[in-house]
Design an enzyme around this catalytic site. Structure first.
Site, PDB file in Angstrom:
ATOM      1  N   SER A 154       1.006  -1.233   0.128  1.00 27.52           N
ATOM      2  CA  SER A 154      -0.169   0.037   0.136  1.00 27.52           C
ATOM      3  C   SER A 154       0.966   1.279   0.106  1.00 27.52           C
ATOM      4  O   SER A 154       1.907   1.321   0.492  1.00 27.52           O
ATOM      5  CB  SER A 154      -0.842   0.150   1.258  1.00 27.52           C
ATOM      6  OG  SER A 154      -0.198   0.440   2.232  1.00 27.52           O
ATOM      7  N   ASP A 155       0.276   2.319  -0.556  1.00 27.06           N
ATOM      8  CA  ASP A 155       0.980   3.529  -0.299  1.00 27.06           C
ATOM      9  C   ASP A 155       1.019   4.115   1.131  1.00 27.06           C
ATOM     10  O   ASP A 155       0.417   3.438   1.988  1.00 27.06           O
ATOM     11  CB  ASP A 155       0.298   4.800  -1.192  1.00 27.06           C
ATOM     12  CG  ASP A 155       1.398   5.823  -1.749  1.00 27.06           C
ATOM     13  OD1 ASP A 155       2.275   5.906  -0.934  1.00 27.06           O
ATOM     14  OD2 ASP A 155       1.068   6.370  -2.476  1.00 27.06           O
TER      15      ASP A 155
END
Ligand SMILES: *[C@@H]1O[C@H](CO)[C@@H](O)[C@H](O)[C@H]1NC(C)=O
Ligand SMILES: *[C@@H]1O[C@H](CO)[C@@H](O)[C@H](O)[C@H]1NC(C)=O
Ligand SMILES: *[C@@H]1O[C@H](CO)[C@@H](O)[C@H](O)[C@H]1NC(C)=O
Ligand SMILES: *[C@@H]1O[C@H](CO)[C@@H](O)[C@H](O)[C@H]1NC(C)=O
Length: 771
Positions: free
Chosen positions: A300-301
């Site tokens: 995930s960012d």
């Protein structure tokens, strides 16, 4: 990734870790000279007996062995970027977050510079490297970066997992992160992404199972709004048609995975059609793993899951958020959200331990392929690299060469460039970027080896006088008099203008796309009093409306230099004095300011909408006025193109019973009949000029207007280097299904029937496809 404007909770986490590093580990960070690795059997012989520590076993067997030894709490520690340690198994802490967009970067908690390695080679920002249209170069840069990364890893200064490159489509000129990308075209972005990934990942021994370092293609998908008129990326819901998704936003990611074998994909902050990308099982498990067959991990960012819950309120509880992401196919969380909320999610029955096993298995498999579980790396390939392999003269020369190859000559009145160093007794160098240092390396930068500013680069060949003209790039007021005084006396003038990270950056999209502040006034006034050539050098990531300069006969040349990297000033001088013949081409359209005034940045549609007057985006769909367009770029030589061979007719053999045998079809599915149907196109290129140089031959096609197809689409490009009068033959092998197809309204690939126009270099050629 960001270091600004994130949620307060995450800021506190980052601050704490920075505080922790600064105040508790300063000594250790700067003194650390050995790599982090697991299975150190030299200091703990018992470890040698674990299957997961046995390099001769296959990766899956090793991963299974490791996973079954872990408790649930230990497993959860491997779901997050600051991964936990399990000392009873000889596994140290590991920080997953490192960056290497155009050189090893200090962004990300996993990388540090120190007295041992004070800097690394800082290549031009990606948008300029992309302008070289040289796929060999893209891979060569990746290879240098991964060698420097391995060297830094060996002295404990970085990890082995790098969250680069950024392959989002640069679809709007205002986007602050456009500079990080290879531009607006899906084919160029695909070629850049897969080549850079190969350069980073491929080992010199050809062992495909193992990785030199692990790359990551981001931000999946349809991202590219950072902060525009109150809409930020944490809240943005990108409304995207299936057609735009399949023919514009997804292709670079697909190419990263399928052609580049990238070890990771990062899901973005934004939602796509109402679902956060990091919680969408169709986008993650369905497409990345199912269709494209990613071998690696989905991350995930930073900190997307927190945004999914706190900003987007997509899920009702933190546990539900954790479960949603893991079940969608997320393997690793940048941040600590999963460390905090996964155990309760498991206890609550929202997600099973087997799902956690899947996620950490993907993470472990990547680390195993990197040699992290093979014990002391000094005995492995790349184990002997060290500080002397960073910032070598050869590496730094490639940074300069990349800038030279990328720089785009946009205007050149006869007799202007190149300047002859012998004829120039005095050169006036003016502008807020004339002494640029850090500006030249853009964002996701590291400490460079050294800088050559534009002024230094030019001064190496001729006598210069300098005036900034404005205090900074914002240029809220002009000090034109001093600048005009030196310009009026000089034989030639170079104005180094443009932007920096205060104008366009992560979390900062532009509103205006002209030269910032009063820069254009300075440029016009200086040009007006100059007696010789006036060269406008635009340093920027995004395109600029410089129509005034294009139209002003006193401004004799315009160069776009992107953010040209640590050696940018030397490369600019190489081009201005003709030591290098420019061959870069624009990787994105330069729109007029009116485009920014009229088009909402948040509109993700690529295609125009006549009903609303929406003009569409990029050379593929936009038909309005441009300042410069995709592929523009001049040379000091003229190149002639002559078509040697190109088909005029392609007949697609349809199977018995195909509906298109009885009905009149405008297009046919790619799945069957056009398979393995390929044609060759050859073009002869001759350098008609007096200087050797490179020419990029673009092959575009314009299909018949069905399915809202692009008006023009790049299907190949080749770069040739030719000495004066030399001829070369450039060939394209065109696969009808793969290259001449378009995506229809619901996402199916089709080959349109009827007349296609091929644009081969400067030539046009008609090709009819029929059944
Ligand atoms: C490793 O395994 C071998 C044979 O299975 C055994 O003799 C040895 O004691 C083990 N070593 C350690 C340190 O556990
Ligand atoms: C967990 O596993 C059980 C048993 O296989 C299954 O019935 C259940 O649906 C799973 N739960 C989730 C959230 O996948
Ligand atoms: C250019 O110079 C002339 C006179 O030399 C002046 O009238 C004019 O206003 C100047 N233009 C600009 C843009 O400075
Ligand atoms: C592409 O880049 C490589 C590496 O710098 C260089 O050797 C080659 O000449 C370039 N190709 C062309 C056609 O300019």
């Amino acid at each position: 990734m960001a270091s600004q404007n994130r949620s307060p909770l995450f800021c506190i986490q980052i601050l704490c870790s920075i505080f922790h590093l600064l105040f508790f580990k300063t000594h250790q960070v700067f003194a650390q000279t050995s790599p982090v690795f697991a299975c150190d059997a030299d200091s703990n012989p018992g470890l040698a007996n674990f299957t997961f520590c046995d390099p001769s076993s296959d990766v899956n067997t090793r991963v299974d062995d490791l996973v079954k030894r872990l408790t649930l709490q230990e497993k959860i520690g491997f779901l997050v970027s600051g991964a936990g340690e399990v000392s009873r198994l000889g596994i140290p802490k590991y920080e997953w977050w490192s960056e290497a967009l155009h050189g090893v970067s200090y962004d990300g908690l996993g990388t540090h510079f120190s007295g041992v390695v004070p800097g690394a080679t800082s290549f031009p920002q990606v948008i300029l490297a992309a302008a070289s249209f040289n796929v060999t170069l893209f891979e060569a840069i990746g290879k240098v970066v991964s060698t420097e990364a391995r060297a830094m890893y060996n002295v404990g200064l970085t990890g082995l997992t790098f969250w680069s490159p950024n392959v989002n489509i640069f679809r709007d000129p205002r986007w602050g992160r456009g500079q990080e990308t290879p531009g607006e075209d899906p084919l160029l972005s695909s070629k850049y992404g897969s080549a850079y990934v190969r350069g980073l990942q491929q080992r010199d021994d050809g062992d495909k199972d193992r990785l030199k370092v692990a790359a990551c293609c981001k931000h999946y998908t349809a991202y590219d709004v950072d902060n525009w008129k109150g809409t930020d990326r944490y809240h943005f819901n990108a409304v995207v048609t299936q057609q735009d998704l399949d023919d514009t936003y997804q292709p670079p990611f697909k190419s990263c995975v399928v052609d580049g074998n990238v070890a990771s994909v990062m899901c973005s902050y934004n939602q796509v059609n109402g679902k956060p990308t990091c919680g969408d099982p169709d986008l993650l498990t369905g497409v990345i793993r199912g269709e494209w067959k990613l071998r690696g991990y989905i991350v995930s960012d930073c900190d997307s899951l927190n945004e999914m819950y706190n900003s987007q309120h997509y899920t009702k509880t933190p546990e539900e958020t954790a479960a949603t992401a893991i079940l969608a196919g997320l393997d690793l969380n940048c941040g600590s959200f999963l460390a905090k909320n996964t155990e309760t999610a498991v206890k609550g029955g929202l997600v099973n331990e087997s799902d956690i096993d899947r996620a950490i298995s993907n993470n472990f498999a990547t680390l195993m392929r990197l040699g992290f579980f093979d014990g002391d790396p000094s005995n492995q390939l790349y184990g002997k690299l060290g500080p002397n392999d960073v910032c070598t003269p050869k590496n730094q020369e490639l940074a300069r060469e990349t800038a030279r190859q990328g720089i785009v000559l946009l205007k050149n009145t006869a007799g202007s460039l190149p300047l002859s160093p012998n004829a120039i007794k005095s050169l006036a160098v003016i502008g807020p970027n004339a002494k640029a240092t850090k500006t030249m390396i853009g964002n996701y930068e590291g400490n460079p080896c050294q800088y050559t500013t534009p002024l230094q680069g030019l001064t190496a060949s001729v006598a210069t006088v300098y005036q900034p003209g404005c205090a900074n790039v914002a240029c809220s007021s002009v000090q034109a008099d001093d600048a005009k005084n030196i310009a009026a006396l000089a034989d030639a003038v170079v104005l180094v203008m443009g932007a920096d990270q205060s104008i366009e950056a992560e979390t900062l999209d532009r509103a205006g796309i002209t030269l910032p502040g009063q820069q254009s006034i300075l440029v016009s006034e200086v040009a007006n009093v100059s007696k010789g050539p006036v060269i406008l050098v635009v340093m920027s990531g995004g395109g600029m409306d410089v129509q005034f300069a294009k139209d002003d006969p006193k401004i004799t040349s315009i160069l776009w230099v992107g953010y040209p990297g640590e050696a940018g000033g030397a490369a600019i001088a190489d081009v201005i004095f003709g030591f290098h013949n420019p061959g870069g081409r624009l990787p994105m359209t330069w729109y007029p300011q009116s485009y920014a005034d009229n088009v909402p940045m948040t509109n993700m549609n690529m295609r125009p909408d006549p009903a609303t007057g929406y003009p569409g985006r990029t050379y593929r769909f936009y038909t309005g006025p441009t300042v410069y367009t995709f592929g523009d770029g001049l040379s000091y030589s003229q190149f002639n193109h002559h078509l040697v061979q190109a088909p005029e007719l392609i007949s697609i053999p349809l199977e018995e019973g195909d509906v298109c045998r009885s009905l009149t079809c405008k297009s046919i599915d790619v799945d069957h009949s056009c398979n393995n149907l390929a044609v060759n196109i050859y073009v002869r290129v001759q350098n008609m000029g007096k200087m050797r140089g490179s020419d990029t031959i673009f092959l575009f096609f314009s299909p018949p207007s069905v399915h809202h197809a692009p008006q023009k689409q790049l299907l190949g490009f080749e770069k040739v280097f030719l000495t004066p009068q030399e001829e070369g033959i450039v060939g394209f092998s065109v696969d009808v299904c793969e290259h001449l197809s378009v995506v229809d309204e619901v996402g199916n690939r089709k080959v349109a029937l009827g007349e296609h126009i091929l644009h081969v270099g400067s030539l046009k050629h008609s090709l009819t496809i029929r059944i």
